[in-house]
Design a protein around this motif. Structure first.
Motif, PDB file in Angstrom:
ATOM      1  N   ASP A  61       0.859  -1.173   0.000  1.00  0.00           N
ATOM      2  CA  ASP A  61       0.000   0.000   0.000  1.00  0.00           C
ATOM      3  C   ASP A  61       0.906   1.237   0.000  1.00  0.00           C
ATOM      4  OD1 ASP A  61       0.872   0.085   2.641  1.00  0.00           O
ATOM      5  OD2 ASP A  61      -1.119  -0.142   3.526  1.00  0.00           O
ATOM      6  N   PHE A  62       0.335   2.392  -0.302  1.00  0.00           N
ATOM      7  CA  PHE A  62       1.148   3.601  -0.428  1.00  0.00           C
ATOM      8  C   PHE A  62       1.914   3.908   0.853  1.00  0.00           C
ATOM      9  CE2 PHE A  62      -1.676   4.403  -4.051  1.00  0.00           C
ATOM     10  CZ  PHE A  62      -0.779   4.895  -4.984  1.00  0.00           C
ATOM     11  N   ALA A  77       4.275  -2.816  -7.316  1.00  0.00           N
ATOM     12  CA  ALA A  77       2.899  -2.336  -7.421  1.00  0.00           C
ATOM     13  C   ALA A  77       2.504  -1.659  -6.118  1.00  0.00           C
ATOM     14  CB  ALA A  77       1.940  -3.490  -7.723  1.00  0.00           C
ATOM     15  N   VAL A  78       1.629  -0.658  -6.232  1.00  0.00           N
ATOM     16  CA  VAL A  78       1.102   0.017  -5.050  1.00  0.00           C
ATOM     17  C   VAL A  78      -0.404   0.172  -5.179  1.00  0.00           C
ATOM     18  CG1 VAL A  78       3.188   1.276  -4.395  1.00  0.00           C
ATOM     19  CG2 VAL A  78       1.627   2.270  -6.079  1.00  0.00           C
ATOM     20  N   PHE A  79      -1.057   0.333  -4.035  1.00  0.00           N
ATOM     21  CA  PHE A  79      -2.501   0.496  -4.019  1.00  0.00           C
ATOM     22  C   PHE A  79      -2.888   1.177  -2.708  1.00  0.00           C
ATOM     23  CE2 PHE A  79      -1.562  -3.419  -1.831  1.00  0.00           C
ATOM     24  CZ  PHE A  79      -2.434  -3.430  -0.751  1.00  0.00           C
ATOM     25  N   GLY A  80      -4.162   1.501  -2.578  1.00  0.00           N
ATOM     26  CA  GLY A  80      -4.683   1.966  -1.300  1.00  0.00           C
ATOM     27  C   GLY A  80      -4.782   3.472  -1.175  1.00  0.00           C
ATOM     28  N   VAL A  99      -2.023  -0.182  -8.958  1.00  0.00           N
ATOM     29  CA  VAL A  99      -3.068  -1.167  -9.226  1.00  0.00           C
ATOM     30  C   VAL A  99      -4.363  -0.868  -8.476  1.00  0.00           C
ATOM     31  CG1 VAL A  99      -1.402  -2.958  -9.788  1.00  0.00           C
ATOM     32  CG2 VAL A  99      -2.205  -2.728  -7.421  1.00  0.00           C
ATOM     33  N   GLY A 100      -4.416   0.265  -7.829  1.00  0.00           N
ATOM     34  CA  GLY A 100      -5.631   0.669  -7.150  1.00  0.00           C
ATOM     35  C   GLY A 100      -5.395   1.920  -6.332  1.00  0.00           C
ATOM     36  N   THR A 101      -6.457   2.658  -6.079  1.00  0.00           N
ATOM     37  CA  THR A 101      -6.396   3.814  -5.202  1.00  0.00           C
ATOM     38  C   THR A 101      -7.583   3.761  -4.252  1.00  0.00           C
ATOM     39  OG1 THR A 101      -7.599   5.181  -6.802  1.00  0.00           O
ATOM     40  CG2 THR A 101      -5.182   5.277  -6.857  1.00  0.00           C
ATOM     41  N   ASP A 102      -7.389   4.335  -3.072  1.00  0.00           N
ATOM     42  CA  ASP A 102      -8.391   4.274  -2.011  1.00  0.00           C
ATOM     43  C   ASP A 102      -8.785   2.813  -1.784  1.00  0.00           C
ATOM     44  OD1 ASP A 102      -8.143   7.005  -1.860  1.00  0.00           O
ATOM     45  OD2 ASP A 102      -9.896   7.427  -3.061  1.00  0.00           O
ATOM     46  N   MET A 103     -10.062   2.476  -1.856  1.00  0.00           N
ATOM     47  CA  MET A 103     -10.480   1.102  -1.566  1.00  0.00           C
ATOM     48  C   MET A 103     -10.680   0.264  -2.824  1.00  0.00           C
ATOM     49  SD  MET A 103     -12.988   1.751   1.697  1.00  0.00           S
ATOM     50  CE  MET A 103     -13.216   0.016   2.058  1.00  0.00           C
ATOM     51  N   GLU A 104     -10.333   0.802  -3.971  1.00  0.00           N
ATOM     52  CA  GLU A 104     -10.457   0.058  -5.218  1.00  0.00           C
ATOM     53  C   GLU A 104      -9.166  -0.715  -5.492  1.00  0.00           C
ATOM     54  OE1 GLU A 104     -11.389   3.013  -8.117  1.00  0.00           O
ATOM     55  OE2 GLU A 104     -13.530   3.000  -7.631  1.00  0.00           O
ATOM     56  N   LEU A 105      -9.307  -1.885  -6.077  1.00  0.00           N
ATOM     57  CA  LEU A 105      -8.146  -2.701  -6.419  1.00  0.00           C
ATOM     58  C   LEU A 105      -8.401  -3.424  -7.728  1.00  0.00           C
ATOM     59  CD1 LEU A 105      -5.362  -3.857  -5.539  1.00  0.00           C
ATOM     60  CD2 LEU A 105      -6.624  -5.778  -4.546  1.00  0.00           C
TER      61      LEU A 105
END
Length: 321
Positions: A61-62, A77-80, A99-105
């Protein structure tokens, strides 16, 4: 304050695991001299994550990407949460797949990066990211082992310790000259806070996050506990049993006077509010900033603490009678 819990969780793509699992095994065949990955995360008794190879390709995650960047660890990869906040601004995302931001993945995009492990804020049991539902958690953890970072009830020192332990398990040098210097600067900045508060035993501070309709205050967050440990007297209402935040109406905020007001970086729609402008602390210009979502890096925290020490050092005792 529960803005994250209010967001709807959406998996953007179906999981594509089978084809990528073979590729991940092939990627793990050509390894450096790093030791096989094994880590027992703090705060999750009995949990150990192991691989039969080093962890070289890491999704994060970020927040974790920002915290591990000083150790020279770059995610695939990063997300969150945090992309446009302190964490996302604290490391170079060049060549890193988002590969995603906030709660999306986007699970298909995550699988395509062939991660060996995922390092991210853990849920209560440590078997998935804090904000994944059970279905998505099972999908993702069937692809790649999850390495949890415990966030709840952790001070910045606790967080630094967790990330250093993960970095060591990955194979990074956690006692390099650069890290040692950053840690020394952080310790020195905390000592400045202790020196000021020892000299001003009357000093009181309010941590607040202002919004148009409500104000959130904090005395129990990890960052608040760090300040309290360093002699800062925090004021404000007590939080409820299920939160580290207390809610205060605009009409009641004057019931919690302080010599210094620290305004959360996420505050919005408050600068021209007549009540805010009428607060004695604001009139005196004795305000600073804070952010419980600041990237957990020694240099970032040292810079903020040094700024805070200046604010506290200049502060005068406000007559609240």
């Amino acid at each position: 304050m529960r803005r994250r819990q209010l967001l709807a969780l959406t998996a953007l793509a179906p999981l594509a695991l089978v084809a990528c699992s073979t590729e991940a095994s092939e990627s793990g065949a050509a390894q450096s001299s790093a030791k096989n990955f094994s880590y027992s995360p703090a705060g999750y008794d009995g949990l150990t994550v192991t691989l039969d190879r080093p962890a070289e390709r890491i999704a994060m995650d970020f927040y974790s990407a920002a915290a591990l960047a000083p150790y020279g660890i770059t995610p695939v990869a990063v997300f969150g949460f945090g992309q446009n906040e302190s964490p996302g601004k604290s490391f170079d995302t060049t060549g890193v797949e988002i590969v995603g931001t906030d709660m999306e993945l986007d699970t298909e995009a995550l699988a395509a990066t062939r991660p060996d492990i995922i390092v991210a804020y853990g849920n209560e049991t440590g078997d998935g990211w804090t904000w994944w539902d059970d279905k998505l958690k099972e999908q993702v953890t069937s692809l790649v082992p999850f390495v949890p970072i415990k966030l709840q009830d952790q001070t910045p020192d606790d967080m630094f310790g967790q990330y250093a332990a993960v970095a060591e398990a990955i194979g990074a040098d956690t006692d390099s000259a650069e890290i040692t210097e950053q840690r020394r600067d952080f310790d020195a900045a905390r000592q400045r806070i202790r020196d000021v508060t020892a000299d001003k035993d009357w000093l009181t501070v309010l941590l607040a996050n202002f919004n148009a309709d409500i104000i959130y205050t904090a005395k129990d967050l990890g960052i608040a506990r760090m300040l309290a440990d360093d002699g800062v007297t925090l004021v404000g209402p007590d939080a409820g049993a299920d939160s580290s935040w207390a809610e205060v109406s605009w009409e009641k905020i004057s019931d919690y006077p302080a010599d210094v007001l620290l305004v959360h970086d996420a505050s919005a729609d408050f600068e021209t509010n007549p009540i805010y402008l009428s607060l004695p602390t604001v009139k005196a210009g004795q305000t600073g900033t804070w952010d419980d979502k600041r990237a957990f890096t020694y240099d970032g925290y040292a810079a903020w603490l040094n700024d805070l020490a200046e604010v506290l050092d200049r502060a005068e005792d406000i007559d609240r009678n």
